[in-house]
Design a protein around this motif. Structure first.
Motif, short mmCIF file in Angstrom:
data_model
loop_
_atom_site.label_atom_id
_atom_site.label_comp_id
_atom_site.label_asym_id
_atom_site.label_seq_id
_atom_site.Cartn_x
_atom_site.Cartn_y
_atom_site.Cartn_z
N VAL A 200 0.83 -1.21 0.00
CA VAL A 200 0.00 0.00 0.00
C VAL A 200 0.86 1.25 0.00
CG1 VAL A 200 -1.64 1.35 1.36
CG2 VAL A 200 -2.01 -1.10 1.06
N VAL A 201 1.89 1.28 0.83
CA VAL A 201 2.78 2.45 0.89
C VAL A 201 3.46 2.67 -0.45
CG1 VAL A 201 4.87 3.39 1.96
CG2 VAL A 201 3.15 2.25 3.38
N PHE B 3 3.95 5.75 -5.47
CA PHE B 3 4.13 5.73 -6.92
C PHE B 3 3.01 6.50 -7.62
CE2 PHE B 3 3.39 3.88 -11.13
CZ PHE B 3 4.64 4.03 -11.69
N HIS B 4 1.77 6.34 -7.18
CA HIS B 4 0.66 7.08 -7.79
C HIS B 4 0.83 8.59 -7.60
CE1 HIS B 4 -2.25 3.41 -7.76
NE2 HIS B 4 -1.49 3.46 -8.84
N ILE C 199 -4.81 -3.87 10.40
CA ILE C 199 -3.58 -3.94 9.60
C ILE C 199 -2.65 -2.81 10.03
CG2 ILE C 199 -2.62 -3.87 7.27
CD1 ILE C 199 -5.34 -4.83 6.23
N PRO C 200 -1.41 -3.11 10.41
CA PRO C 200 -0.49 -2.07 10.92
C PRO C 200 0.04 -1.19 9.79
CG PRO C 200 0.65 -4.18 10.82
CD PRO C 200 -0.78 -4.45 10.44
N LEU C 201 -0.61 -0.07 9.57
CA LEU C 201 -0.21 0.84 8.49
C LEU C 201 0.14 2.23 8.99
CD1 LEU C 201 0.20 0.99 5.44
CD2 LEU C 201 -2.20 1.58 5.18
N ARG D 35 8.89 3.93 2.76
CA ARG D 35 8.63 2.70 3.52
C ARG D 35 9.41 2.66 4.82
NH1 ARG D 35 8.82 -0.57 -2.14
NH2 ARG D 35 6.56 -0.89 -2.42
N LEU D 36 10.63 3.18 4.79
CA LEU D 36 11.43 3.21 6.01
C LEU D 36 10.77 4.09 7.07
CD1 LEU D 36 14.07 2.34 7.39
CD2 LEU D 36 15.16 4.37 6.39
#
Length: 280
Positions: free
Chosen positions: A89-90, A95-96, A154-156, A237-238
Motif C-alpha cells: 500500500v505504501v 508511486f501514484h 492492519i499495521p499501516l 517505507r522506512l
C-alpha cells in the motif's frame, strides 16, 4: 494675481488624490494560483461523478490482485521487517503520487491554453496548481487507506511520522519536477506524450512497487537504482517501518539531486519557450 494661484489644472499639495496602489508580483501570482486552484478542484472532483471512486478503487484493486497472487506464491522472507500488504500500500500510494503528478502536469499547458490570453497567467502556473491539487487529493486518499487499515487491524501507521511526511513531500516534489519538464517537452513534441503513457506501466514494475527488487541480481539492481523513484519509495517505507531493510544503494541525496535538477530545468524550459507554448 491672487485669483490665478489655483487654476483648474493645478491642485494644492494637500488635495492630491493618489490612484489605486499597484499590487506586487507575488500578490498577482497568489490571486492567479487561487483562481486556478478553485477551477481545477471543481473540475477534478465534480466533473466526473466517479472521480473519487477511481482514486480509491485503482490502488485498492491493485492491492487485492497482488494479495491474491501472493497467497499462491511462497516467500514470506522476501520483505524484511514489514508485512506485505502495508508494504504494498505504501509503495502504491507513493508511486501514484509521482505518476499522477507527472501525467496531469504534462497535460496542464494544453488544458489551460485559453487562460494564457491573460498576461498575468504564466505557462508554469497550471502545472504547479495541478500538482498541488493532486498532492492534496492523494494525501487525503492515503489517509483514508491508513484509517481503513487500522480499523481492519492492519499495521499501516508510520513508525516515524516526520520522516514519512518528508519522504511523501519528496515524492510530490519529484512528480512536480517531472510535470514541469514534460509539460514543455510534450507540448512542443506531441509524440513524447504517447511515449510517457506507454512507459508508465513498466515503470510501476521496475520501481519496486509491487515486488521487492533487492533480491534481483546485483548487476540488474545497479541499473534499476539509476531510477530515482525506488529511492523515494524505499525511504517512504522506512518511515512507516523503522526496522525495514531498504534496497542497497538507496540515497536521499540522489533523490533530491533529481528533484532540484528537474524543477530548475522545468522552470527554465517554461521561461525559454513561453511564447511557443502560448502560441500552440
Amino acid at each position: 494675481m491672487a485669483s490665478d494661484r489655483n487654476t483648474p489644472t493645478e491642485r494644492p499639495s494637500g488635495d492630491k488624490k493618489s490612484g489605486p496602489k499597484a499590487r506586487s508580483a507575488w500578490a498577482v501570482t497568489r490571486s492567479v494560483w487561487y483562481a486556478m486552484f478553485i477551477r481545477e478542484a471543481v473540475s477534478r472532483t465534480m466533473a466526473d461523478r466517479m472521480g473519487w471512486f477511481w482514486m480509491i478503487a485503482e490502488p485498492l484493486a491493485l492491492v487485492a490482485i497482488m494479495t491474491f497472487i501472493r497467497s499462491f506464491v511462497s516467500g514470506e522472507g522476501l520483505i524484511v521487517n514489514a508485512e506485505f500488504i502495508p508494504w504494498l500500500v505504501v509503495g502504491l500510494m507513493g508511486f501514484h503520487l509521482v505518476r499522477e503528478g507527472m501525467m496531469r502536469g504534462m497535460g496542464a499547458v494544453k488544458a489551460n491554453h485559453a487562460l494564457f490570453t491573460y498576461r498575468q497567467v504564466q505557462t508554469a502556473d497550471p502545472v504547479i496548481v495541478r500538482n498541488f491539487l493532486e498532492g492534496m487529493l492523494r494525501t487525503f486518499v492515503f489517509l483514508l487507506f491508513i484509517v481503513g487499515a487500522l480499523l481492519l487491524g492492519i499495521p499501516l501507521s508510520p513508525d516515524d511520522a516526520l520522516s514519512a511526511l518528508f519522504n511523501w513531500f519528496s515524492l510530490w516534489a519529484f512528480g512536480l519536477g517531472l510535470g514541469l519538464t514534460l509539460s514543455v517537452v510534450a507540448t512542443l513534441v506531441e509524440e513524447v506524450d504517447k511515449i510517457v503513457k506507454m512507459i508508465s506501466m513498466p515503470l510501476l514494475i521496475i520501481s519496486g512497487v509491487i515486488f521487492p527488487i533487492n533480491h534481483l541480481p546485483h548487476w540488474l539492481l545497479e541499473y534499476l537504482m539509476w531510477n530515482p523513484i525506488p529511492h523515494g519509495l524505499e525511504l517512504l517505507r522506512l518511515g512507516f517501518f523503522e526496522d525495514y531493510h531498504v534496497v542497497k544503494g538507496t540515497s536521499r541525496l540522489y533523490l533530491w539531486f533529481f528533484i532540484l535538477l528537474l524543477n530548475a530545468f522545468g522552470l527554465m524550459l517554461h521561461i525559454r519557450f513561453s511564447h511557443k507554448l502560448k502560441a500552440k
